[in-house]
Design an enzyme around this catalytic site. Structure first.
Site, PDB file in Angstrom:
ATOM      1  N   ALA A  39       0.824  -1.212   0.000  1.00  0.00           N
ATOM      2  CA  ALA A  39       0.000   0.000   0.000  1.00  0.00           C
ATOM      3  C   ALA A  39       0.850   1.251   0.000  1.00  0.00           C
ATOM      4  O   ALA A  39       0.609   2.197  -0.770  1.00  0.00           O
ATOM      5  CB  ALA A  39      -0.940  -0.013   1.208  1.00  0.00           C
ATOM      6  N   TRP A  94     -22.469 -26.814 -19.919  1.00  0.00           N
ATOM      7  CA  TRP A  94     -23.000 -25.883 -18.925  1.00  0.00           C
ATOM      8  C   TRP A  94     -21.912 -25.713 -17.876  1.00  0.00           C
ATOM      9  O   TRP A  94     -21.540 -26.662 -17.190  1.00  0.00           O
ATOM     10  CB  TRP A  94     -24.270 -26.428 -18.264  1.00  0.00           C
ATOM     11  CG  TRP A  94     -25.526 -26.149 -19.015  1.00  0.00           C
ATOM     12  CD1 TRP A  94     -26.184 -26.981 -19.868  1.00  0.00           C
ATOM     13  CD2 TRP A  94     -26.298 -24.948 -18.954  1.00  0.00           C
ATOM     14  NE1 TRP A  94     -27.306 -26.381 -20.366  1.00  0.00           N
ATOM     15  CE2 TRP A  94     -27.408 -25.123 -19.814  1.00  0.00           C
ATOM     16  CE3 TRP A  94     -26.170 -23.737 -18.285  1.00  0.00           C
ATOM     17  CZ2 TRP A  94     -28.373 -24.142 -20.011  1.00  0.00           C
ATOM     18  CZ3 TRP A  94     -27.130 -22.746 -18.469  1.00  0.00           C
ATOM     19  CH2 TRP A  94     -28.220 -22.961 -19.329  1.00  0.00           C
ATOM     20  N   TYR A 117     -16.491 -22.337 -23.840  1.00  0.00           N
ATOM     21  CA  TYR A 117     -16.573 -23.795 -23.720  1.00  0.00           C
ATOM     22  C   TYR A 117     -15.804 -24.486 -24.831  1.00  0.00           C
ATOM     23  O   TYR A 117     -15.882 -24.125 -26.001  1.00  0.00           O
ATOM     24  CB  TYR A 117     -18.034 -24.272 -23.771  1.00  0.00           C
ATOM     25  CG  TYR A 117     -18.147 -25.747 -24.082  1.00  0.00           C
ATOM     26  CD1 TYR A 117     -17.734 -26.702 -23.148  1.00  0.00           C
ATOM     27  CD2 TYR A 117     -18.618 -26.193 -25.325  1.00  0.00           C
ATOM     28  CE1 TYR A 117     -17.805 -28.065 -23.431  1.00  0.00           C
ATOM     29  CE2 TYR A 117     -18.700 -27.551 -25.619  1.00  0.00           C
ATOM     30  CZ  TYR A 117     -18.293 -28.482 -24.669  1.00  0.00           C
ATOM     31  OH  TYR A 117     -18.349 -29.826 -24.948  1.00  0.00           O
ATOM     32  N   CYS A 123       2.844 -13.285   0.439  1.00  0.00           N
ATOM     33  CA  CYS A 123       2.157 -14.533   0.119  1.00  0.00           C
ATOM     34  C   CYS A 123       3.105 -15.605  -0.409  1.00  0.00           C
ATOM     35  O   CYS A 123       2.750 -16.787  -0.441  1.00  0.00           O
ATOM     36  CB  CYS A 123       1.042 -14.277  -0.900  1.00  0.00           C
ATOM     37  SG  CYS A 123      -0.271 -13.199  -0.282  1.00  0.00           S
TER      38      CYS A 123
END
Length: 443
Positions: A11, A433, A425, A42
């Protein structure tokens, strides 16, 4: 214009670079307690495990860059001890020579981050007991991992505790996790954390749950065991990873308003309630778009965004932080685990009328040889039909689905609207889906 920034990581330096580009008249002083600027916290567990070969690889930009390329007075070993808000001065100690210092400011950014929580356990000062928050912390752990350090106890089963345990186990150590809660990965819903626990046990990590650490034992000044309220466990090394708290104690007496977590309360422009004082990153609050209130979710992604926005506003422009939805993803051995939006417990705490489903799906077409199971938990607000939370766990495809859900939650999409998304897809990449849309249809 004299700008003082407390903290030289994500920051703080994001803000400093914005100011250096946009305000050539700004004199920018950064006060960093340690010696390392702009590093990847991290990545520390992966350095401990050897996946990252050198700690220097975790440093985005050395302090010399900010001094020589950006013209920033980037100081090291300068610990801030107090702020005089009325006199617009920052006071502290130079840790290299013990001398006091005072710096005047016209604008102040508090970007002091968060520090590791370390309760006053008896024996906490024994050798072989470590915290993990900084590069020097990680370097001490690596230096301490001698050949006879075979049995390591990790206290805390959250993100960092799990990642540390994974990397130590891969490095050939016998690893134990002790946690006060009834399950590891407690930020996730039970169906997800149970699968994390199964993965831990599959890789021979010992789980000691619902036990409270009381003390450490040792001989010749070095730890050799952990004592809980229910037993004792031999340990050649201990790593404490039970969470963090904002580094905001030096603001006592300033009148700056704090969140119950201790983080600085900020508005969308990273301003505090005191004119001229800003805050950003792990020491500040983040507005949660689902909860519709200030929250404390200290992550590097938020710190970088908030720091950039603070710098832009301090430079005289206007930009607002748009808030968070609570997205995260992590690796644990062969699994990826992700979360966005609310957990079921958070939905209960917020008094939301919700529906939730857990279902098995597949990362890609079932007939492809690389296919792997994917488990998803999806939650919606019954009154609005909006998606408010999703979690996923599996060997592949987790990050993609979490990011789709995070985008939907950020924009307040309903489950019906999610059914209509045009998601890519092909058999090696998805099912006809998408698993996220499968859940949206069923909720």
């Amino acid at each position: 214009m004299n700008v003082v920034i407390i903290g030289g990581d994500a920051a703080g330096m994001s803000a400093a670079m914005q100011l250096s580009r946009k305000r050539k008249d700004a004199s920018i002083t950064v006060l960093e307690k340690g010696a390392v600027y702009s590093y990847a916290q991290c990545g520390l567990p992966y350095f401990i495990g050897g996946e990252v070969a050198k700690s220097d690889e975790l440093i985005a930009r050395p302090v010399s860059f900010f001094r020589e390329k950006a013209g920033i007075d980037a100081r090291i070993y300068h610990e801030v001890t107090s702020v005089d808000a009325s006199g617009q001065q920052v006071h502290g100690t130079n840790l290299e020579n013990g001398e006091a210092f005072t710096v005047d400011y016209d604008m102040l950014l508090v970007a002091s981050g968060a520090g590791s929580i370390f309760p006053p356990f008896e024996g906490k000062d024994l050798e072989g007991i470590h915290l993990l928050k900084t590069i020097p912390d990680a370097e001490k752990i690596v230096e301490d991992m001698k050949e006879d350090v075979l049995n390591v106890t990790v206290i805390g089963g959250g993100y960092i505790g799990l990642e540390v345990a994974e990397n130590l186990a891969k490095d050939g150590r016998k690893v134990r996790i002790i946690d006060l809660m009834e399950r590891v990965g407690n930020v996730y819903d039970a169906e997800i954390s149970e699968k994390i626990q199964e993965e831990a046990e599959r890789h021979n990590i010992e789980l000691v749950l619902k036990e409270k650490v009381q003390s450490f034992t040792g001989e010749n000044g070095r730890v050799d065991g952990v004592v809980t309220d229910q037993g004792s466990y031999p340990s050649d090394m201990v790593i404490v990873a039970i969470g963090v708290k904002p580094n905001t104690g030096f603001l006592d007496g300033t009148g700056v308003h704090l969140h119950p977590s201790g983080a600085v309360l900020v508005n969308p422009y990273m301003e505090t309630n005191i004119a001229g004082i800003y805050a950003a990153g792990d020491c500040a609050t983040q507005f949660h778009r689902v909860k519709q209130k200030d929250d404390f979710v200290p992550l590097g992604t938020h710190a970088n965004k908030q720091g950039r926005i603070a710098g832009i506003n301090m430079a005289g422009e206007t930009k607002a932080f748009q808030g968070i939805v609570g997205s995260s993803v992590m690796q644990f051995f062969d699994l990826a685990i992700g979360k966005t939006g609310l957990s079921e417990q958070e939905a209960k705490d917020e008094g939301i009328d919700y529906s939730v489903i857990g279902y098995d799906s597949a990362a890609i077409a079932h007939y492809m040889p690389e296919n792997a199971p994917l488990f998803i938990r999806m939650m919606k607000d019954n009154k609005t039909d909006k998606l408010i939370g999703m979690q996923a766990i599996g060997k592949r495809g987790v990050d993609k689905r979490i990011d789709v859900a995070a985008t939907a939650i950020y924009h307040g999409m309903t489950t019906e609207e999610m059914e209509n998304l045009d998601i890519s897809y092909a058999p090696p990449f998805n099912t006809a889906w998408d698993p996220v849309q499968q859940g949206a249809r069923r909720l």
